[in-house]
Design a protein around this motif. Structure first.
Motif, PDB file in Angstrom:
ATOM      1  N   TYR A 187       0.845  -1.204   0.000  1.00 51.31           N
ATOM      2  CA  TYR A 187       0.000   0.000   0.000  1.00 51.31           C
ATOM      3  C   TYR A 187       0.876   1.248   0.000  1.00 51.31           C
ATOM      4  N   VAL A 188       1.900   1.246   0.870  1.00 54.63           N
ATOM      5  CA  VAL A 188       2.775   2.421   0.989  1.00 54.63           C
ATOM      6  C   VAL A 188       3.514   2.663  -0.337  1.00 54.63           C
ATOM      7  N   LEU A 189       3.962   1.563  -0.956  1.00 56.02           N
ATOM      8  CA  LEU A 189       4.699   1.710  -2.217  1.00 56.02           C
ATOM      9  C   LEU A 189       3.801   2.209  -3.349  1.00 56.02           C
ATOM     10  N   SER A 190       2.521   1.908  -3.276  1.00 56.71           N
ATOM     11  CA  SER A 190       1.630   2.277  -4.389  1.00 56.71           C
ATOM     12  C   SER A 190       0.872   3.587  -4.136  1.00 56.71           C
ATOM     13  N   HIS A 191       1.067   4.215  -2.970  1.00 57.25           N
ATOM     14  CA  HIS A 191       0.359   5.471  -2.679  1.00 57.25           C
ATOM     15  C   HIS A 191       1.366   6.555  -2.270  1.00 57.25           C
ATOM     16  N   PRO A 192       1.714   7.463  -3.169  1.00 56.89           N
ATOM     17  CA  PRO A 192       2.555   8.596  -2.758  1.00 56.89           C
ATOM     18  C   PRO A 192       1.857   9.344  -1.617  1.00 56.89           C
ATOM     19  N   GLY A 193       2.609   9.661  -0.585  1.00 54.84           N
ATOM     20  CA  GLY A 193       2.005  10.329   0.581  1.00 54.84           C
ATOM     21  C   GLY A 193       1.585   9.354   1.657  1.00 54.84           C
ATOM     22  N   ALA A 194       1.764   8.045   1.405  1.00 54.35           N
ATOM     23  CA  ALA A 194       1.312   7.055   2.389  1.00 54.35           C
ATOM     24  C   ALA A 194       2.292   6.946   3.550  1.00 54.35           C
ATOM     25  N   ILE A 195       1.768   6.564   4.710  1.00 55.61           N
ATOM     26  CA  ILE A 195       2.594   6.262   5.885  1.00 55.61           C
ATOM     27  C   ILE A 195       1.982   5.062   6.588  1.00 55.61           C
ATOM     28  N   GLY A 196       2.843   4.114   6.982  1.00 56.65           N
ATOM     29  CA  GLY A 196       2.367   2.928   7.685  1.00 56.65           C
ATOM     30  C   GLY A 196       3.430   2.468   8.660  1.00 56.65           C
ATOM     31  N   TYR A 197       3.196   1.335   9.280  1.00 58.50           N
ATOM     32  CA  TYR A 197       4.184   0.774  10.205  1.00 58.50           C
ATOM     33  C   TYR A 197       4.135  -0.741  10.046  1.00 58.50           C
ATOM     34  N   VAL A 198       5.307  -1.360  10.173  1.00 56.82           N
ATOM     35  CA  VAL A 198       5.400  -2.825  10.055  1.00 56.82           C
ATOM     36  C   VAL A 198       6.426  -3.299  11.074  1.00 56.82           C
ATOM     37  N   THR A 199       6.469  -4.589  11.351  1.00 59.32           N
ATOM     38  CA  THR A 199       7.481  -5.112  12.270  1.00 59.32           C
ATOM     39  C   THR A 199       8.868  -4.919  11.644  1.00 59.32           C
ATOM     40  N   GLY A 200       9.884  -4.857  12.510  1.00 58.77           N
ATOM     41  CA  GLY A 200      11.223  -4.500  12.062  1.00 58.77           C
ATOM     42  C   GLY A 200      11.836  -5.461  11.073  1.00 58.77           C
ATOM     43  N   ASP A 201      11.382  -6.711  11.052  1.00 58.62           N
ATOM     44  CA  ASP A 201      12.001  -7.684  10.146  1.00 58.62           C
ATOM     45  C   ASP A 201      11.227  -7.856   8.846  1.00 58.62           C
ATOM     46  N   THR A 202      10.289  -6.971   8.574  1.00 55.40           N
ATOM     47  CA  THR A 202       9.505  -7.084   7.331  1.00 55.40           C
ATOM     48  C   THR A 202      10.329  -6.586   6.146  1.00 55.40           C
ATOM     49  N   PRO A 203      10.399  -7.325   5.046  1.00 53.48           N
ATOM     50  CA  PRO A 203      11.084  -6.811   3.845  1.00 53.48           C
ATOM     51  C   PRO A 203      10.367  -5.557   3.344  1.00 53.48           C
ATOM     52  N   LEU A 204      11.119  -4.472   3.179  1.00 51.02           N
ATOM     53  CA  LEU A 204      10.488  -3.187   2.858  1.00 51.02           C
ATOM     54  C   LEU A 204      10.393  -2.933   1.355  1.00 51.02           C
ATOM     55  N   ASN A 205      11.129  -3.667   0.554  1.00 56.54           N
ATOM     56  CA  ASN A 205      11.038  -3.580  -0.921  1.00 56.54           C
ATOM     57  C   ASN A 205      11.172  -2.154  -1.448  1.00 56.54           C
ATOM     58  N   GLY A 206      11.926  -1.335  -0.742  1.00 54.47           N
ATOM     59  CA  GLY A 206      12.152   0.037  -1.220  1.00 54.47           C
ATOM     60  C   GLY A 206      11.384   1.104  -0.470  1.00 54.47           C
ATOM     61  N   ALA A 207      10.463   0.722   0.389  1.00 54.29           N
ATOM     62  CA  ALA A 207       9.759   1.727   1.204  1.00 54.29           C
ATOM     63  C   ALA A 207      10.772   2.391   2.137  1.00 54.29           C
ATOM     64  N   ALA A 208      10.618   3.696   2.348  1.00 56.72           N
ATOM     65  CA  ALA A 208      11.593   4.441   3.166  1.00 56.72           C
ATOM     66  C   ALA A 208      11.188   4.399   4.645  1.00 56.72           C
ATOM     67  N   VAL A 209      12.208   4.266   5.481  1.00 50.49           N
ATOM     68  CA  VAL A 209      11.973   4.240   6.932  1.00 50.49           C
ATOM     69  C   VAL A 209      12.119   5.660   7.476  1.00 50.49           C
ATOM     70  N   VAL A 210      11.205   6.067   8.339  1.00 52.23           N
ATOM     71  CA  VAL A 210      11.328   7.370   9.008  1.00 52.23           C
ATOM     72  C   VAL A 210      11.357   7.144  10.519  1.00 52.23           C
ATOM     73  N   GLU A 211      12.022   8.037  11.190  1.00 47.82           N
ATOM     74  CA  GLU A 211      12.107   7.959  12.656  1.00 47.82           C
ATOM     75  C   GLU A 211      11.128   8.932  13.270  1.00 47.82           C
ATOM     76  N   ALA A 212      10.460   8.480  14.301  1.00 50.76           N
ATOM     77  CA  ALA A 212       9.558   9.373  15.045  1.00 50.76           C
ATOM     78  C   ALA A 212      10.285   9.856  16.290  1.00 50.76           C
ATOM     79  N   ASN A 213      10.233  11.159  16.545  1.00 53.22           N
ATOM     80  CA  ASN A 213      10.884  11.660  17.757  1.00 53.22           C
ATOM     81  C   ASN A 213       9.952  12.593  18.515  1.00 53.22           C
TER      82      ASN A 213
END
Lengths: 141, 385
Positions: free
Chosen positions: A115-141
């Motif tokens: 979903y994230v890869l197919s929707h510009p502007g998308a944001i989601g969360y997955v477990t740390g060991d999920t293959p991201l296939n190019g999705a960018a990781v962001v840090e929350a602070n």
């Protein structure tokens, strides 16, 4: 000597594991996003649909996991500061009073990544060991 | 028969785990989401009839809703909800458009809704029909009286709304509205006075909620003005008496949520002026009512929630001293979530005072002749998707 070697190997293994803790979840966005850090409060507002735009005014498309997913439970506690059940109650109020609709709930991490890869502007969360296939990781602070 | 149909529909919905129904529409149209709920309740009082003919036990406590929401574009949402209910003498299973709106979300800090929009009054008025969104069966009746649902739930007009983050100071959630309310005249069996018509030329107000920097804390205030105009047929008068009621209501709210614990308190005053074309037949006056409650709710685990509240109602502050001039309501609730789409609730109330009771539901006896100390038992099940 053998005992010392065994202890040494054990310590090295343990310290390696400590350096690479498995995250309960990582926040991911569309690869075209230029965001690398994001305010935790803004993420909460996005997932409660109080904020609907990125700072550059493009629409933001949050996506959730199902209510029983471990990553959803941790995300809800740490980012939204409430339980998943409490968030669902919030959405019941919003839906049936005509105030808004919740983010889509997808059945697993792979679906969230797609979903994230197919929707510009998308944001989601997955477990740390999920293959991201190019999705960018962001840090929350 | 209608009860059987409602129960059958409830059983059908509850038996299959379901999520919102999403339909993809052709062409450029966005997605359509469909949600719904069905509730069936039971009321039993130890004395006095309350909300329904409850002293003998009443199943006249049913709610059904079905809503359709279409995200037409990123900024435009269209929606409507069909609602039908029965609560003692009100509702009678008539299907109505509970709300419908065209919602243009221009910016996060400013959007506009036009149509029939639920009234934001206090923390829970706009969600008072939504059993699945709370622990209690009955919201505190001092501020959210179920028998006043038609007056207080929705207005037809427009609403400006928005959310503004304030950085370290938290955030503001605000809604301002103006419009009218369309009301049906309900016959009051046994009442000597007959209403010929009933109009609301305007209702206007707003609610501001401040999400304080303390996580989970919300503070808010709501204000509402409305005017009721009616013509009455009074015995011993050949003509009609015009009666106008300018009303002002306000409520102050505080809510604190920490993990699975919810604490809420609200305090409200309602000011009603009565203007009459013939004060000798229908007297003029000015009444202040006072209302408030404190509520706690705790989620024990995924399937059990507990709740308790204490609610106070004084319909006329100048008559607090009389038993019919006050209602103390102490309530305890258990909520069982059978699955994510079906719940059962059990609730007990201890009531002191006769305010909030209806004379017409109690054989047209004066309130002063009813029992001052009584108990209410309520049971309700709701399925939703």
């Amino acid at each position: 000597m053998r005992i010392c070697a065994f202890i040494l190997v054990g310590l090295v293994t343990a310290s390696g594991a400590a350096e690479r803790p498995r995250s309960a979840y990582v926040l991911i966005v569309h690869p075209s996003s230029r965001v690398s850090r994001i305010d935790r409060k803004f993420v909460a507002e996005v997932f409660l649909r109080r904020a609907t735009r990125w700072p550059d005014d493009t629409p933001v498309h949050p996506v959730d996991l199902g209510p029983d997913a471990p990553a959803r439970i941790r995300f809800s506690q740490e980012i939204l500061a409430r339980s998943v059940a409490s968030v669902r109650s919030y959405w019941q109020q919003q839906i049936f009073s005509g105030q808004g609709l919740p983010p889509p709930e997808l059945p697993n991490e792979q679906a969230v990544v797609s979903y994230v890869l197919s929707h510009p502007g998308a944001i989601g969360y997955v477990t740390g060991d999920t293959p991201l296939n190019g999705a960018a990781v962001v840090e929350a602070n | 028969m209608r009860l059987v149909l409602a129960m059958s529909a409830l059983a059908l919905v509850a038996s299959r785990p379901a999520a919102a129904v999403e339909l993809s529409l052709p062409g450029e149209l966005g997605q359509l989401q469909v949600h719904g709920f069905i509730s069936q309740g039971f009321l039993l009082t130890s004395a006095n009839n309350y909300l329904a003919h409850s002293s003998r036990g009443s199943f006249e406590f049913t709610e059904l809703g079905l809503n359709f929401t279409m995200l037409a574009t990123d900024k435009l949402t269209l929606g409507l909800q069909i609602f039908s209910h029965d609560l003692g003498p009100i509702g009678d299973y008539r299907a109505t458009l509970d709300w419908y709106s065209v919602d243009y979300h221009w910016q996060d800090w400013l959007g506009i809704r036009a149509g029939r929009v639920k009234l934001p009054f206090g923390l829970y008025n706009d969600s008072s029909d939504i059993d699945s969104a709370r622990t209690a069966i009955l919201l505190p009746q001092s501020i959210y009286p179920a028998q006043n649902r038609d007056f207080l739930l929705a207005q037809t007009g427009f609403e400006l709304y928005g959310y503004r983050g304030l950085g370290a100071a938290g955030g503001l959630d605000y809604r301002f509205y103006g419009g009218t309310i369309f009301l049906d005249i309900r016959p009051q069996p046994g009442s000597p006075i007959t209403a010929v018509d009933l109009n609301v030329p305007y209702v206007a107000g707003g609610r501001v909620l401040w999400a304080a920097p303390v996580e989970g804390l919300r503070l808010g205030g709501s204000l509402q003005f409305l005017r009721l105009e009616t013509h009455l047929l009074v015995p011993s008068s050949p003509g009609q008496v015009a009666v106008n009621l300018p009303v002002m209501l306000w409520v102050a709210s505080v809510e604190y949520t920490v993990r699975d614990l919810l604490l809420t308190a609200e305090y409200s005053r309602w000011r009603v002026r009565t203007e009459s074309s013939n004060p000798s037949l229908f007297p003029e006056g000015l009444t202040f009512s006072e209302r408030g409650y404190a509520l706690a709710s705790y989620r024990v685990n995924s399937w059990l929630q507990t709740g308790a509240y204490y609610s106070l109602l004084f319909p006329n502050v100048s008559r607090r001293g009389s038993l019919e001039g006050r209602q103390h309501d102490a309530a305890l609730t258990l909520r069982f979530d059978i699955n994510p789409f079906w719940l059962v609730k059990v609730e007990g109330h201890y009531m002191h005072g006769m305010a909030g009771l209806s004379s017409s539901l109690n054989g047209n006896q004066p309130l002063s002749s009813l029992h001052p100390d009584w108990a209410l038992f309520a049971l309700k099940t709701t399925a939703f998707f």
